[in-house]
Design a protein around this motif. Structure first.
Motif, PDB file in Angstrom:
ATOM      1  N   ALA A 110       0.843  -1.201   0.000  1.00  0.00           N
ATOM      2  CA  ALA A 110       0.000   0.000   0.000  1.00  0.00           C
ATOM      3  C   ALA A 110       0.877   1.249   0.000  1.00  0.00           C
ATOM      4  O   ALA A 110       0.578   2.237  -0.681  1.00  0.00           O
ATOM      5  CB  ALA A 110      -0.928  -0.014   1.211  1.00  0.00           C
ATOM      6  N   GLU A 111       1.960   1.173   0.744  1.00  0.00           N
ATOM      7  CA  GLU A 111       2.923   2.282   0.841  1.00  0.00           C
ATOM      8  C   GLU A 111       3.542   2.556  -0.542  1.00  0.00           C
ATOM      9  O   GLU A 111       3.600   3.714  -0.990  1.00  0.00           O
ATOM     10  CB  GLU A 111       4.006   1.893   1.861  1.00  0.00           C
ATOM     11  CG  GLU A 111       4.864   3.032   2.347  1.00  0.00           C
ATOM     12  CD  GLU A 111       4.054   4.102   3.066  1.00  0.00           C
ATOM     13  OE1 GLU A 111       4.457   5.250   2.978  1.00  0.00           O
ATOM     14  OE2 GLU A 111       3.019   3.785   3.704  1.00  0.00           O
ATOM     15  N   GLN A 112       3.961   1.475  -1.221  1.00  0.00           N
ATOM     16  CA  GLN A 112       4.562   1.605  -2.562  1.00  0.00           C
ATOM     17  C   GLN A 112       3.554   2.204  -3.539  1.00  0.00           C
ATOM     18  O   GLN A 112       3.892   3.083  -4.345  1.00  0.00           O
ATOM     19  CB  GLN A 112       5.012   0.229  -3.071  1.00  0.00           C
ATOM     20  CG  GLN A 112       6.339  -0.229  -2.480  1.00  0.00           C
ATOM     21  CD  GLN A 112       6.531  -1.737  -2.633  1.00  0.00           C
ATOM     22  OE1 GLN A 112       5.728  -2.418  -3.246  1.00  0.00           O
ATOM     23  NE2 GLN A 112       7.604  -2.255  -2.039  1.00  0.00           N
ATOM     24  N   TYR A 113       2.308   1.733  -3.444  1.00  0.00           N
ATOM     25  CA  TYR A 113       1.253   2.217  -4.337  1.00  0.00           C
ATOM     26  C   TYR A 113       1.043   3.724  -4.133  1.00  0.00           C
ATOM     27  O   TYR A 113       0.924   4.491  -5.085  1.00  0.00           O
ATOM     28  CB  TYR A 113      -0.035   1.436  -4.060  1.00  0.00           C
ATOM     29  CG  TYR A 113      -1.209   1.873  -4.897  1.00  0.00           C
ATOM     30  CD1 TYR A 113      -1.318   1.483  -6.233  1.00  0.00           C
ATOM     31  CD2 TYR A 113      -2.221   2.678  -4.365  1.00  0.00           C
ATOM     32  CE1 TYR A 113      -2.382   1.886  -7.008  1.00  0.00           C
ATOM     33  CE2 TYR A 113      -3.288   3.093  -5.125  1.00  0.00           C
ATOM     34  CZ  TYR A 113      -3.373   2.698  -6.449  1.00  0.00           C
ATOM     35  OH  TYR A 113      -4.441   3.103  -7.208  1.00  0.00           O
ATOM     36  N   ARG A 114       1.048   4.120  -2.861  1.00  0.00           N
ATOM     37  CA  ARG A 114       0.840   5.543  -2.528  1.00  0.00           C
ATOM     38  C   ARG A 114       1.968   6.412  -3.117  1.00  0.00           C
ATOM     39  O   ARG A 114       1.719   7.466  -3.677  1.00  0.00           O
ATOM     40  CB  ARG A 114       0.783   5.725  -1.005  1.00  0.00           C
ATOM     41  CG  ARG A 114      -0.595   6.158  -0.513  1.00  0.00           C
ATOM     42  CD  ARG A 114      -0.568   6.697   0.909  1.00  0.00           C
ATOM     43  NE  ARG A 114       0.203   5.879   1.835  1.00  0.00           N
ATOM     44  CZ  ARG A 114      -0.275   4.809   2.483  1.00  0.00           C
ATOM     45  NH1 ARG A 114      -1.507   4.453   2.297  1.00  0.00           N
ATOM     46  NH2 ARG A 114       0.487   4.132   3.306  1.00  0.00           N
ATOM     47  N   GLN A 115       3.206   5.903  -2.978  1.00  0.00           N
ATOM     48  CA  GLN A 115       4.347   6.648  -3.497  1.00  0.00           C
ATOM     49  C   GLN A 115       4.278   6.796  -5.018  1.00  0.00           C
ATOM     50  O   GLN A 115       4.556   7.859  -5.559  1.00  0.00           O
ATOM     51  CB  GLN A 115       5.659   5.959  -3.088  1.00  0.00           C
ATOM     52  CG  GLN A 115       6.105   6.374  -1.687  1.00  0.00           C
ATOM     53  CD  GLN A 115       7.177   5.475  -1.108  1.00  0.00           C
ATOM     54  OE1 GLN A 115       7.774   4.677  -1.829  1.00  0.00           O
ATOM     55  NE2 GLN A 115       7.415   5.602   0.179  1.00  0.00           N
ATOM     56  N   LYS A 116       3.857   5.701  -5.668  1.00  0.00           N
ATOM     57  CA  LYS A 116       3.747   5.719  -7.120  1.00  0.00           C
ATOM     58  C   LYS A 116       2.675   6.737  -7.555  1.00  0.00           C
ATOM     59  O   LYS A 116       2.867   7.515  -8.492  1.00  0.00           O
ATOM     60  CB  LYS A 116       3.374   4.319  -7.629  1.00  0.00           C
ATOM     61  CG  LYS A 116       3.964   4.014  -9.002  1.00  0.00           C
ATOM     62  CD  LYS A 116       3.906   2.540  -9.341  1.00  0.00           C
ATOM     63  CE  LYS A 116       2.513   2.094  -9.692  1.00  0.00           C
ATOM     64  NZ  LYS A 116       2.356   0.661  -9.823  1.00  0.00           N
ATOM     65  N   GLU A 117       1.554   6.737  -6.805  1.00  0.00           N
ATOM     66  CA  GLU A 117       0.455   7.663  -7.113  1.00  0.00           C
ATOM     67  C   GLU A 117       0.902   9.112  -6.989  1.00  0.00           C
ATOM     68  O   GLU A 117       0.526   9.973  -7.775  1.00  0.00           O
ATOM     69  CB  GLU A 117      -0.726   7.413  -6.162  1.00  0.00           C
ATOM     70  CG  GLU A 117      -1.499   6.166  -6.446  1.00  0.00           C
ATOM     71  CD  GLU A 117      -2.407   6.292  -7.666  1.00  0.00           C
ATOM     72  OE1 GLU A 117      -3.444   6.943  -7.547  1.00  0.00           O
ATOM     73  OE2 GLU A 117      -2.059   5.725  -8.720  1.00  0.00           O
ATOM     74  N   ASN A 118       1.746   9.361  -5.963  1.00  0.00           N
ATOM     75  CA  ASN A 118       2.217  10.721  -5.719  1.00  0.00           C
ATOM     76  C   ASN A 118       3.172  11.149  -6.827  1.00  0.00           C
ATOM     77  O   ASN A 118       3.367  12.297  -7.121  1.00  0.00           O
ATOM     78  CB  ASN A 118       2.916  10.809  -4.367  1.00  0.00           C
ATOM     79  CG  ASN A 118       1.893  10.787  -3.237  1.00  0.00           C
ATOM     80  OD1 ASN A 118       0.726  11.090  -3.471  1.00  0.00           O
ATOM     81  ND2 ASN A 118       2.313  10.423  -2.047  1.00  0.00           N
TER      82      ASN A 118
END
Ligand code: FE2
Ligand code: FE2
Length: 267
Positions: free
Chosen positions: A259-267
């Motif tokens: 979830a953390e990786q996904y959030r970073q990618k989204e940002n």
């Protein structure tokens, strides 16, 4: 001294209806009032009748059942509208004697969900509940507890940012530092406690920590995982699911990292 029959849907009996029944008794100068549920409802006639008995228990001259030959009065639609409030989760409008029973029996949880969420969100919540109960069973935990946490976890998700802020300013001002997407995990426990009367701290804590992943009990991990990888999310979670069935903590770490990786990618 006469008796009076009062009927209504009583799906379920509300405090307003109870007060109206007592007023009608006084007005008719009746010795005894028999109260009876009629028509279709979310709950069966038998379930509504059991709730009536519970609500009327403290009143010697009010009885669930029908008194043959007595005059029958039907409660007005306006008074019966208060039942709809209860069915949308406002359990504090139910007759005082049945509020705990509604929570124990999980009555109207589904109608409350449907009234408070979009169909998509309600389907997600049902799926989280089923998946959480499955994981609980695999790990020999309390399945009903997990199901309750799952079905209720997004109950305030449809609140506006302003509505969330209004509650958080009073109950948890520190949460206002987080993005609004986090608000619902902190406003839900407030709603569940004060409006629905759900006080089980294990459920409340699991819900409170389901967005940030800041919980530390098995139920906290379980709800966090179930929320992220339940089947309606629509992506391949075979690996996460297999790990969650083996080791909750390890699965939580994995899902949290993803979830953390996904959030970073989204940002
Ligand atoms: Fe959520
Ligand atoms: Fe969710």
């Amino acid at each position: 001294m006469k008796a009076l029959n009062i009927e209504a849907s009583f799906d379920p009996i509300t405090q307003k209806e109870l007060e109206e029944i007592r007023r009608l008794k006084k007005q008719a100068n009746a010795r005894m009032v028999y109260v009876w549920p009629t028509g279709d409802g979310v709950l069966s006639i038998e379930e509504r009748f059991e709730l009536l008995k519970l609500a009327l228990k403290p009143y010697r001259h009010l009885q669930a059942g029908s008194g043959k030959g007595s005059a029958t009065v039907r409660l007005s639609e306006e008074v019966m509208e208060s039942e709809q409030e209860v069915r949308t989760g406002r359990f504090h409008h139910a007759a005082a004697g049945i509020r705990g029973e509604l929570v124990r029996k999980m009555y109207y949880f589904e109608t409350a969900l449907a009234a408070r969420c979009t169909p998509h969100r309600a389907a997600h919540s049902r799926s989280v509940a089923a998946f959480a109960a499955h994981l609980a069973q695999v790990h020999h935990m309390d399945c009903e507890l997990a199901w309750r946490a799952g079905i209720l976890h997004d109950i305030t998700k449809a609140w506006s940012k302003e509505e969330g802020e209004r509650i958080l300013r009073v109950y948890a001002p520190k949460v206002l530092e987080y993005p609004p997407a986090v608000y619902h995990s902190y406003t839900a426990p407030v709603f569940l406690k004060t409006v629905m009367g759900i006080t089980d701290h294990r459920i409340l804590q699991a819900i409170e920590t389901h967005t940030l992943g800041n919980g530390h009990t098995d139920l906290d991990y379980l709800l966090y995982i179930a929320d992220k990888i339940e089947p309606t999310r629509g992506y391949d979670t075979a690996r996460e699911t297999a790990l969650a069935e083996k080791d909750l903590r390890a699965a939580f770490d994995l899902v949290f990292r993803e979830a953390e990786q996904y959030r970073q990618k989204e940002n």
